[in-house]
Design an enzyme around this catalytic site. Structure first.
Site, PDB file in Angstrom:
ATOM      1  N   ASP A 102      13.630  60.139  39.436  1.00  0.00           N
ATOM      2  CA  ASP A 102      13.538  58.675  39.492  1.00  0.00           C
ATOM      3  C   ASP A 102      14.587  58.200  40.504  1.00  0.00           C
ATOM      4  O   ASP A 102      15.180  59.026  41.218  1.00  0.00           O
ATOM      5  CB  ASP A 102      13.734  58.048  38.102  1.00  0.00           C
ATOM      6  N   THR A 141      12.627  48.286  33.500  1.00  0.00           N
ATOM      7  CA  THR A 141      13.435  47.353  32.722  1.00  0.00           C
ATOM      8  C   THR A 141      14.756  48.004  32.340  1.00  0.00           C
ATOM      9  O   THR A 141      14.819  49.201  32.086  1.00  0.00           O
ATOM     10  CB  THR A 141      12.661  46.956  31.438  1.00  0.00           C
ATOM     11  N   LEU A 177       8.468  41.613  28.501  1.00  0.00           N
ATOM     12  CA  LEU A 177       8.918  42.817  29.215  1.00  0.00           C
ATOM     13  C   LEU A 177       8.387  42.887  30.645  1.00  0.00           C
ATOM     14  O   LEU A 177       8.944  43.588  31.487  1.00  0.00           O
ATOM     15  CB  LEU A 177       8.470  44.088  28.485  1.00  0.00           C
ATOM     16  N   GLU A 189      10.399  55.830  27.564  1.00  0.00           N
ATOM     17  CA  GLU A 189      10.274  56.137  28.993  1.00  0.00           C
ATOM     18  C   GLU A 189       9.408  55.103  29.703  1.00  0.00           C
ATOM     19  O   GLU A 189       9.696  54.703  30.831  1.00  0.00           O
ATOM     20  CB  GLU A 189       9.699  57.544  29.196  1.00  0.00           C
ATOM     21  N   TYR A 248       6.774  61.481  36.981  1.00  0.00           N
ATOM     22  CA  TYR A 248       8.054  61.217  36.331  1.00  0.00           C
ATOM     23  C   TYR A 248       7.887  61.169  34.800  1.00  0.00           C
ATOM     24  O   TYR A 248       8.600  61.858  34.059  1.00  0.00           O
ATOM     25  CB  TYR A 248       8.670  59.898  36.827  1.00  0.00           C
TER      26      TYR A 248
END
Ligand code: SF4
Length: 396
Positions: free
Chosen positions: A155, A60, A97, A54, A137
């Site tokens: 989201d 990404t 990342l 998550e 979230y």
């Protein structure tokens, strides 16, 4: 203990009738069972592995995350392993990342999980929200997927689906709109398999109820979609107006010495916080090379001589248009610490591989090595200018 935050919109009335709930919850779950993508984190029940997925997925794409998730888990297989690892190792595992604050928060949260919860991730969204890096979230996603709590998530994908299904007006970021979306998500998640239902909503938004050209004819909940009935699918949600990325120019000191280069670790806060780089200072677009060298000398606390420049490296970040100007410098006094950085190190390229570095800085380092700055047969620096010492060194 950090203060606890609310996890639902209990003050708002339940906005979904039992009939609408039944028309959405069951059909979406059945659709998910038939169509869900086979993703590695959907094959595990390990809360830590789910949490990690998550966090990585927040900024990404799925296809990029998969190999990172697998490598990171192999390197830090448990919360305890992550908590006891040096931050440098964690940042190095995150290399490529981007959004490194995610890795720093993950590390801090793992340490808190060990200290406060005996190494076991807490199972409710309310408790998860007390950990660093957990927003509403992430707490809802981990609590519902890993522990089966009826915790909502919203989201971008979920917001789009709900905006269309329920004709929710307002721009992304609008407080009333957000409250309505969370209230809808809270009502809809109640029932069987809340974790799968949340994933079904997200999956549906990612693959069917897409931002452009949604596949309404394949939609399992089309009969109850207000936007479809009213022909408003293209209007909802309204597009967010994005600010143009800010131009940012950094001058980097490329300082070779005996097979090494000078590297600096940035302060924890701000862009690339806590990461390693070729020592950098912000400059303006029209700052001269001499002035940029002087600023670097001041920042490093050591006189510098400019020997030449290499081609600049451009990098587009979400909110910034980054230009890295590479200045080849040298000096008699080689610094080992500087007030402007957490740490300075002289490293060979091999040693630098273990440093947590942003992709932008990695590209700059690749360009430097490609120019043969440390020897070898690559091209030399683009030009050579007359050496001149920097006028001053900070605090000296
Ligand atoms: Fe989205 Fe179209 Fe389904 Fe409505 S009918 S939820 S707009 S895919």
């Amino acid at each position: 203990m950090s203060p606890r935050k609310r996890t639902d919109s209990a003050a708002l009335p339940a906005p979904v009738s039992p009939e609408r709930h039944a028309a959405i919850h069951g059909p979406l779950l059945s659709w998910y069972d038939r169509n869900k993508r086979d993703l590695p984190w959907r094959r595990t029940r390990d809360p830590y592995a789910i949490w990690l997925s998550e966090v990585m997925l927040q900024q990404t794409q799925v296809s990029t995350v998969i190999p990172y998730w697998e490598r990171f888990l192999a390197r830090f297989p448990t919360v305890k392993a992550l908590a006891s690892a040096p931050l440098d190792d964690v940042l190095s595992g995150w290399k490529g990342l981007g959004y490194y604050s995610r890795a720093r928060n993950l590390h801090r949260a793992a340490q808190e999980v060990v200290e406060r919860f005996g190494g076991k991730l807490p199972s409710t969204a309310e408790e998860l929200l007390t950990l660093p890096g957990f927003g509403r979230y992430t707490a809802g996603a981990v609590a519902s997927i890993a522990f089966g709590e009826e915790a909502p998530i919203v989201d971008g994908n979920v917001a789009r689906v709900l905006s269309r299904l329920f004709e929710v007006e307002g721009l992304p970021g609008d407080r009333d709109r957000e409250a309505t979306l969370w209230a809808l998500a809270s009502a809809l998640v109640k029932g069987q398999r809340p974790g799968d239902f949340n994933q079904a909503l997200m999956e549906h938004g990612a693959t069917v109820c897409r931002p452009e050209s949604p596949l309404c004819l394949l939609c399992p909940v089309r009969d109850g979609c207000i936007a479809f009935k009213k022909g408003r699918v293209d209007e909802l949600p309204p597009a967010k107006v994005r600010a143009a990325p800010r131009k940012l120019f950094l001058a980097l000191a490329v300082w070779p010495h005996a097979g090494t280069l000078l590297f600096a670790r940035r302060a924890d806060k701000g862009l690339f916080g806590g990461l390693w780089e070729l020592p950098a200072v912000e400059v303006e677009e029209d700052t001269s090379e001499a002035e940029a060298t002087e600023r670097l000398a001041t920042t490093l606390g050591a006189p510098l001589t400019l020997e030449g420049t290499l081609d600049s490296v451009r990098r587009q970040l979400t909110h910034r248009d980054l230009t890295l100007r590479l200045l080849r410098v040298t000096g008699d006094k080689r610094p080992t610490k500087s007030a402007a950085f957490q740490d300075l190190r002289w490293c060979t390229p091999q040693e630098a591989e273990a440093l947590g570095m942003s992709t932008a800085m990695q590209r700059a380092l690749d360009a430097v090595l490609g120019h043969g700055v440390l020897g070898g047969d690559a091209a030399p620096a683009k030009k050579k200018t007359a050496s001149r010492p920097a006028r001053k060194a900070a605090g000296r």
